[in-house]
Scaffold this motif. Structure first.
Motif, PDB file in Angstrom:
ATOM      1  N   GLU A 146      29.936  40.878  44.511  1.00 14.25           N
ATOM      2  CA  GLU A 146      31.066  39.963  44.422  1.00 14.25           C
ATOM      3  C   GLU A 146      30.695  38.744  45.243  1.00 14.25           C
ATOM      4  O   GLU A 146      30.770  38.758  46.465  1.00 14.25           O
ATOM      5  N   SER A 159      32.867  44.934  35.662  1.00 12.81           N
ATOM      6  CA  SER A 159      32.950  45.553  36.979  1.00 12.81           C
ATOM      7  C   SER A 159      33.788  44.684  37.911  1.00 12.81           C
ATOM      8  O   SER A 159      33.705  43.450  37.875  1.00 12.81           O
ATOM      9  N   THR A 160      34.564  45.322  38.758  1.00 13.65           N
ATOM     10  CA  THR A 160      35.404  44.625  39.735  1.00 13.65           C
ATOM     11  C   THR A 160      35.443  45.419  41.028  1.00 13.65           C
ATOM     12  O   THR A 160      35.158  46.621  41.044  1.00 13.65           O
ATOM     13  N   CYS A 161      35.812  44.746  42.109  1.00  9.81           N
ATOM     14  CA  CYS A 161      35.960  45.450  43.381  1.00  9.81           C
ATOM     15  C   CYS A 161      36.851  44.625  44.307  1.00  9.81           C
ATOM     16  O   CYS A 161      36.835  43.399  44.286  1.00  9.81           O
ATOM     17  N   ASP A 162      37.651  45.341  45.099  1.00 12.09           N
ATOM     18  CA  ASP A 162      38.422  44.739  46.171  1.00 12.09           C
ATOM     19  C   ASP A 162      38.586  45.788  47.261  1.00 12.09           C
ATOM     20  O   ASP A 162      37.870  46.787  47.275  1.00 12.09           O
ATOM     21  N   ARG A 185      35.536  49.292  40.479  1.00 11.40           N
ATOM     22  CA  ARG A 185      35.278  49.730  39.109  1.00 11.40           C
ATOM     23  C   ARG A 185      33.877  49.264  38.714  1.00 11.40           C
ATOM     24  O   ARG A 185      33.616  48.069  38.638  1.00 11.40           O
TER      25      ARG A 185
END
Length: 486
Positions: A269, A313-316, A321
């Motif tokens: 990210e 894809s994602t992230c926090d 994901r």
């Protein structure tokens, strides 16, 4: 280290570096057998100073217990223990600015804490079995159980100066092909130390802090000795060090290519890595016409020059994901392997945990979902590792419902490791392994031992039931007549 002959920590960083460097020279013969231990009290707390050991002396378990007992008998009994996986004197001489390059030191928070303390104690050479037992020694002296914490949960804890507490913060130690990787990890550990000390300062509770490790970092020690022989001082002083690092990276890369070792999948990210995945094998199978058709996804996911597509894809801080996109898998033109993870705070354990909520297969508009949260979980600052993650042999992944398309699929991950939160650099954090204590071999041994114990018990019982005859036949006299009624 403050003594009567020297000023009271006029420059603790220089003193620490020189002292540890001197001990490094004196202990080069067996430097891989000891770890350093640093102890200090919070700012404003005045306790009598303890004399450090003589140069070259190795502190054993009994002597370490004596140091701890003296410190806790007169000092604060709220103890903050920073327990690193590995650490050696060379970590301070290489990365602590021991040769004049103080601007490159990775221990600014540690040095600041030592400067503000009135009675720091530095033990450069503690036998690592003694340091390994430091939690047990502190537990006995404080008469309290250790609490394994992280900086986030510490802010929610309220300490009392009159009630002893043992707070343990586990710190990782990574060392790989890049010489800077260990430096980055140590720098991150120092930042965590600074964050914890800052939180303790806001609570206004006096404390005693200890920084040590479970075992020596042998790799760091060996590299330090090699550097001293082959012009490694230029590495420490940053004169031409980048050439040496490039050569080392190239050498390690060739070794990995020869051995077939590859790096993990990383989703970034911005410039920071937030999700990492590694496995020796990823495979999926589908049931068609009564037989299983298998497809190996490993060559398309890992390897030199392989760049899997991570679109979607994602992230926090609470959700992550990872989406692996493939083409032409088992007759499907588009195929996605998705790892959905989340983390949240659990009040019972007073810490954050992350779980692999689901493993999803998306193919041509159809989705198959496997639940994994019941078995795949780890502390939020750790990674998760397991030798085998499947849905059919000792299943860890369970189909979402009985009618879910997942019942027609098999997934198998070998030597599986994943981390979706708190990723530092390009290295996995300390791994929480799925292996349980009672393995099949242990169960087999226990059952066999139980059967043998039952046979032995039965044999002893039968022997105890034997009775000696009360009359014996004399061959020289008349025969004994035993009536049948008896």
């Amino acid at each position: 280290m403050a003594t009567k002959e020297t000023p009271q920590l006029r420059s603790i960083s220089a003193c620490l570096a020189v002292f540890l460097g001197l001990l490094n020279i004196l202990n080069t013969g067996n430097c891989d057998e000891q770890v350093p231990l640093i102890m200090w009290t919070s700012e404003g707390v005045s306790v009598p100073s303890q004399s450090p050991p003589t140069a070259g002396h190795i502190v054993g378990q009994q002597q370490l217990a004596s140091y701890l007992e003296k410190a806790l008998s007169v000092g604060p009994r709220n103890v903050v223990l920073f327990l690193q996986d590995k650490m050696s004197i060379e970590d301070f001489t290489m990365y602590g600015g021991a040769f004049g390059n103080k601007q490159d030191s990775v221990f600014p928070n540690l040095e600041g804490a030592l400067r503000s303390s009135s009675s720091p104690l530095v033990l450069p050479a503690v036998s690592w079995p003694a340091s390994n037992a430091v939690i047990g020694q502190l537990q006995d002296q404080l008469d309290t159980s250790p609490l394994y914490m992280d900086p986030e949960t510490l802010s929610q804890l309220r300490l009392n100066a009159s009630s002893p507490a043992l707070l343990v913060f586990r710190l990782p130690y990574g060392f790989g092909a890049d010489l800077m990787s260990a430096k980055d990890v140590l720098s991150g550990n120092d930042e965590m130390i600074g964050q914890v000390l800052s939180t303790m300062k806001t609570q206004s509770v006096p404390y005693t802090a200890i920084y040590t490790a479970l075992q020596p970092s042998r790799e760091a020690a060996s590299l330090s000795m090699e550097a001293g022989v082959g012009g490694g001082r230029s590495l420490l002083q940053a004169r031409g060090g980048w050439r040496e690092r490039e050569r080392e990276r190239e050498r390690q890369r060739k070794i990995k290519e020869k051995e077939g070792i590859y790096g993990p999948v990383e989703f970034k990210e911005g410039d920071d890595t937030c999700i990492m995945l590694w496995a020796t094998g990823l495979s999926v199978s589908i049931l068609r016409s009564g037989r299983w058709e298998e497809h190996d996804l490993t060559p398309s996911t890992f390897g030199e020059g392989v760049s899997p597509k991570l679109g979607g894809s994602t992230c926090d801080k609470s959700k992550a994901r990872l989406v692996l996109n493939y083409e032409k898998v088992l007759g499907h033109s588009s195929f996605k392997l998705i790892f959905a993870m989340s983390q949240r705070h659990y009040k019972v354990s007073a810490r954050r945990w992350f779980t692999l909520d689901a493993v999803e297969l998306e193919y041509d508009g159809t989705k198959a979902t496997f639940n994994g949260s019941r078995h795949v979980y780890a502390p939020a600052e750790y990674s998760y590792r397991c030798g085998s993650v499947t849905n059919f042999r000792w299943p860890v992944l369970i189909p979402h419902t009985s009618k879910d398309p997942a019942n027609q699929w098999r997934v198998s991950f070998s030597d599986f490791q994943i981390q979706g939160f708190n990723v530092t650099g390009s290295d996995f954090s300390y791994a929480s392994d799925c292996a349980g204590f009672f393995s099949p071999g242990i169960w087999m041994g226990l059952i066999t031992s139980l059967l043998m114990l039952l046979v032995l018990t039965y044999g002893l019982h039968m022997i105890m039931q034997l009775h000696t005859m009360d009359r014996f036949d004399d061959p020289k006299g008349p025969a004994i007549s035993v009536p049948l009624t008896e």
